[in-house]
Design an enzyme around this catalytic site. Structure first.
Site, PDB file in Angstrom:
ATOM      1  N   ARG A 163       0.816  -1.224   0.000  1.00 37.71           N
ATOM      2  CA  ARG A 163       0.000   0.000   0.000  1.00 37.71           C
ATOM      3  C   ARG A 163       0.845   1.268   0.000  1.00 37.71           C
ATOM      4  NH1 ARG A 163      -2.863  -3.910   2.623  1.00 37.71           N
ATOM      5  NH2 ARG A 163      -5.026  -4.091   1.944  1.00 37.71           N
ATOM      6  N   HIS A 197      -0.874  -2.397  -4.564  1.00 35.77           N
ATOM      7  CA  HIS A 197      -0.266  -3.227  -5.617  1.00 35.77           C
ATOM      8  C   HIS A 197      -0.253  -2.548  -6.993  1.00 35.77           C
ATOM      9  CE1 HIS A 197       0.095  -6.215  -2.618  1.00 35.77           C
ATOM     10  NE2 HIS A 197      -1.076  -6.792  -2.746  1.00 35.77           N
ATOM     11  N   HIS A 252       2.730 -12.593  -5.566  1.00 34.39           N
ATOM     12  CA  HIS A 252       1.594 -12.772  -4.661  1.00 34.39           C
ATOM     13  C   HIS A 252       1.036 -14.201  -4.684  1.00 34.39           C
ATOM     14  CE1 HIS A 252      -1.937 -11.547  -2.399  1.00 34.39           C
ATOM     15  NE2 HIS A 252      -1.414 -10.343  -2.261  1.00 34.39           N
ATOM     16  N   ASP A 307      -1.470 -10.156   8.246  1.00 31.78           N
ATOM     17  CA  ASP A 307      -1.367  -9.393   7.004  1.00 31.78           C
ATOM     18  C   ASP A 307      -0.388  -8.252   7.292  1.00 31.78           C
ATOM     19  OD1 ASP A 307      -1.704  -8.258   4.553  1.00 31.78           O
ATOM     20  OD2 ASP A 307      -3.813  -7.697   4.821  1.00 31.78           O
ATOM     21  N   GLU A 355       5.261 -12.300   0.659  1.00 34.98           N
ATOM     22  CA  GLU A 355       5.537 -11.267  -0.338  1.00 34.98           C
ATOM     23  C   GLU A 355       6.784 -10.489   0.067  1.00 34.98           C
ATOM     24  OE1 GLU A 355       1.719  -9.000  -0.915  1.00 34.98           O
ATOM     25  OE2 GLU A 355       1.024 -10.564   0.420  1.00 34.98           O
TER      26      GLU A 355
HETATM   27  C1  GAL Z   1      -2.051  -8.458   0.198  1.00 35.25           C
HETATM   28  C2  GAL Z   1      -2.428  -7.392   1.179  1.00 35.25           C
HETATM   29  C3  GAL Z   1      -3.811  -7.722   1.705  1.00 35.25           C
HETATM   30  C4  GAL Z   1      -4.787  -7.879   0.568  1.00 35.25           C
HETATM   31  C5  GAL Z   1      -4.230  -8.828  -0.470  1.00 35.25           C
HETATM   32  C6  GAL Z   1      -5.081  -8.926  -1.698  1.00 35.25           C
HETATM   33  O1  GAL Z   1      -0.774  -8.235  -0.303  1.00 35.25           O
HETATM   34  O2  GAL Z   1      -1.491  -7.340   2.223  1.00 35.25           O
HETATM   35  O3  GAL Z   1      -4.234  -6.730   2.603  1.00 35.25           O
HETATM   36  O4  GAL Z   1      -5.053  -6.622   0.011  1.00 35.25           O
HETATM   37  O5  GAL Z   1      -2.967  -8.441  -0.862  1.00 35.25           O
HETATM   38  O6  GAL Z   1      -6.325  -9.463  -1.446  1.00 35.25           O
END
Ligand code: GAL
Length: 351
Positions: free
Chosen positions: A82, A107, A181, A253, A317
């Protein structure tokens, strides 16, 4: 053994999407598609020698095109994770990005790299097969300055490693923070949960974030918290603990501070008692987001008709810290015009 190219399908606007299947002498196999350079399949031997596909993915290009939230197997760019308020300032100029996650940028934005058709610029068909995917991201693409020449190479080694090597260079100063991802489920993609699978993360600290998952800038010690994975713990063991960070993240997360050098280091492990598979993650990047699929809604049909459930996969990630560009105390993902980003992440498998 080697590389096999096949047609995977075509996009809505009729671009052909190819699939490259990489196989090593041990039978391990990875399928990467030119749509998004997404890792679609990863087949690894379990303790009985049976090949299990351990990653989430789709059977059709249109499902990848329509997917706006789960990023299965995705190559993320130009900037992963983010960016607060979807804004940053570089060389005195403020840049506005897509607001695609609450008030923030996630992203890269709406049209992330995971939705672009990549070119294949190199195929190495040996006992360590590899494919290099290339994308040109124009100046101001997604709001980022500079035309970026972006490459990601997938290699399968003799030692059962899947190696991701990113190389990117811009013609203007910019920020670059690619990641991958992939959702791993070491019991196979048919398994509905990763909560019994165990994780170890070699990090003493993580970046504290607010209820929008934007870092406050604080680096917090994991000691005596459910964030501490310095020893193996099942993912589900403490995920519902009464701990603010876990409430904010709806589970794990979070970005762990895993590497304060810029050399390769093992940063995390995941293992399943059931399948016997061990995965080791190493990287030269400073951070790693552990995300355990808290936002999978159970409404997407994945490979072989499998409907993926909440917390059915875990992502590791590797990255620069989230929102780093807005925090002077974080290592900066800023690259000068002509200065190349070169970074490697390896996922290694054994039983
Ligand atoms: C991750 C992020 C999560 C969510 C996910 C996508 O990288 O940390 O919060 O957004 O991607 O669903």
């Amino acid at each position: 053994m080697g590389v096999v190219k096949s047609v995977f399908g075509s996009t809505k606007d009729k671009k052909i999407v190819d699939c490259y299947t990489l196989k090593n002498a041990n039978g391990m196999e990875a399928e990467v598609i030119t749509f998004g350079a997404n890792l679609r399949t990863l087949k690894v031997a379990d303790k009985n020698g049976k090949l299990l596909d351990i990653v989430h993915g789709f059977d059709k290009v249109c499902y990848y095109e329509d997917n706006n939230d789960t990023y299965y197997g995705a190559t993320i760019g130009r900037c992963g994770n983010r960016i607060g308020k979807a804004k940053f300032t570089l060389n005195g100029v403020e840049y506005q990005l897509d607001v695609n996650d609450g008030n923030n940028n996630l992203h890269g934005g709406f049209n992330g790299y995971e939705k672009r058709v990549f070119d294949v610029v190199e195929v190495i068909d040996t006992d360590e097969p590899s494919v290099k995917f290339h994308l040109t991201s124009e100046d101001m693409d997604q709001g980022f300055p500079g035309e970026l020449d972006f490459n990601v190479t997938y290699t399968l080694t003799k030692d059962n490693e899947l190696k991701l090597y990113y190389e990117a260079v811009s013609d203007k100063d910019t920020i670059i923070n690619p990641t991958n991802h992939t959702y791993f489920n070491l019991d196979g993609q048919e398994s509905d949960s990763i909560l019994d699978q165990e994780v170890q993360i070699f990090a003493d600290t993580f970046t504290w974030a607010d209820n929008e998952s934007i870092p406050t800038g604080e680096i917090v010690d994991v000691t005596d918290t459910p964030m501490d994975f310095r020893e193996f713990h099942a993912i589900g063991e403490r995920i519902e603990a009464d701990y603010e960070a876990l409430k904010f993240g709806a589970g794990y997360d979070h970005n762990y501070c895993v590497n304060d050098t810029d050399t390769m280091k093992t940063v995390a492990k995941m293992r399943s008692v059931k399948s016997g598979i061990l995965m080791e993650v190493s990287t030269d990047l400073p951070g790693m987001q552990l995300y355990v699929g808290n936002f999978i809604k159970g409404n997407q049909i994945g490979k072989d008709g499998k409907v993926y459930q909440r917390r059915s996969g875990a992502c590791f990630e590797t990255q620069y810290y989230p929102d780093a560009i807005n925090h002077d105390n974080f290592k900066q993902p800023v690259f000068k015009a002509g200065e190349a980003l070169k970074t490697t992440t390896v996922y290694k498998f054994s039983v």
